[in-house]
Design an enzyme around this catalytic site. Sequence first.
Site, mmCIF file in Angstrom:
data_model
loop_
_atom_site.group_PDB
_atom_site.id
_atom_site.type_symbol
_atom_site.label_atom_id
_atom_site.label_comp_id
_atom_site.label_asym_id
_atom_site.label_seq_id
_atom_site.Cartn_x
_atom_site.Cartn_y
_atom_site.Cartn_z
ATOM 1 N N SER A 142 20.685 -14.334 20.409
ATOM 2 C CA SER A 142 22.038 -14.258 19.861
ATOM 3 C C SER A 142 23.039 -14.041 20.987
ATOM 4 C CB SER A 142 22.151 -13.101 18.858
ATOM 5 O OG SER A 142 23.496 -12.902 18.456
ATOM 6 N N TYR A 155 20.779 -4.544 17.722
ATOM 7 C CA TYR A 155 20.591 -5.990 17.594
ATOM 8 C C TYR A 155 20.786 -6.687 18.945
ATOM 9 C CZ TYR A 155 21.474 -10.708 15.673
ATOM 10 O OH TYR A 155 21.454 -12.048 15.389
ATOM 11 N N LYS A 159 18.005 -8.823 20.983
ATOM 12 C CA LYS A 159 18.200 -10.254 21.208
ATOM 13 C C LYS A 159 18.220 -10.619 22.687
ATOM 14 C CE LYS A 159 18.303 -11.932 17.043
ATOM 15 N NZ LYS A 159 17.158 -12.748 16.599
#
Length: 293
Positions: A142, A155, A159
């Site tokens: 991401s 997150y 990622k």
Amino acid sequence: MVTGAGGGIGRDIALSAAAQGAKVVVNDIGASLSGDGLDAGPAQQVVDEIRAAGGEAVASTDSVSEPHTAQQIVTAALDTFGRIDGIVNNAGILRDRFFHKMSDQEWDAVIRVHLYGGYYVSRAAAPHFKAQESGAYVHMTSTSGLIGNYGQANYSAAKLGIAALSKSIALDMQKFNVRSNCIAPFAWSRMTGSVPAETPEEKQRVERFKQMTPAKIAPLAVTLMSDASKVNGQIFAVRNNEIILMSQPRPVRSVHRSEGWTPETVLEHALPALEASFFDLERSGDVFCWDPV
């Protein structure tokens, strides 16, 4: 084998792979976006869609977040189809929170599904890829990790870790003709439904997101799994109809002092000399600021 394939990006990749002739393990535990609750329905619904279109598929509801259940997902492919040729590590959850408010549980849950899950699934398949001297991994990273974002320390860390994991797999397994690449997808799905939309700028960004459907990600993912592709160790972004090759960290500028450095000379010399090449404190939306086409 596609994890997190009961909906969104994973579903479209599974459907597209099947349409190209792949036999697909559709893996999804059927949990909510936060990882709560289990439901076999989403995975089976995608399997039913594939079979209705004349393809072959089997559902798996095992979790990626534990090594023994990740192994069971790979075993489902071997037991049903006799081999495994490609894996898309797509499963994920969100527990968004500003860093200074984040709990240990919110950190651990996201890291376990994204980063540990990517490792466990990839590791379970590695002996089979090595033995047959072929195979391909596609991992979902991401721009929240590659560039940055608010309220997503868990997150983002996972990622960015996935990008490094993919590169390590590519290096370690290239001699066995095994490839590993990453995609940073821009697509409106459950995973992006929590994007803040309070300011006019944020609302405009969300409207841009809504134009980018999960189906736009599938062509590149399916191609990277194909024997026709020889691409290895790369990071791509897909943004509506754009396929973007992302940079990877490399030296930008250096300074040297023959007698070595002291804190004083770092402050007086090194930092001022390097400052022109410093990176701004940006988030994903600042870098990808143009409208999708």
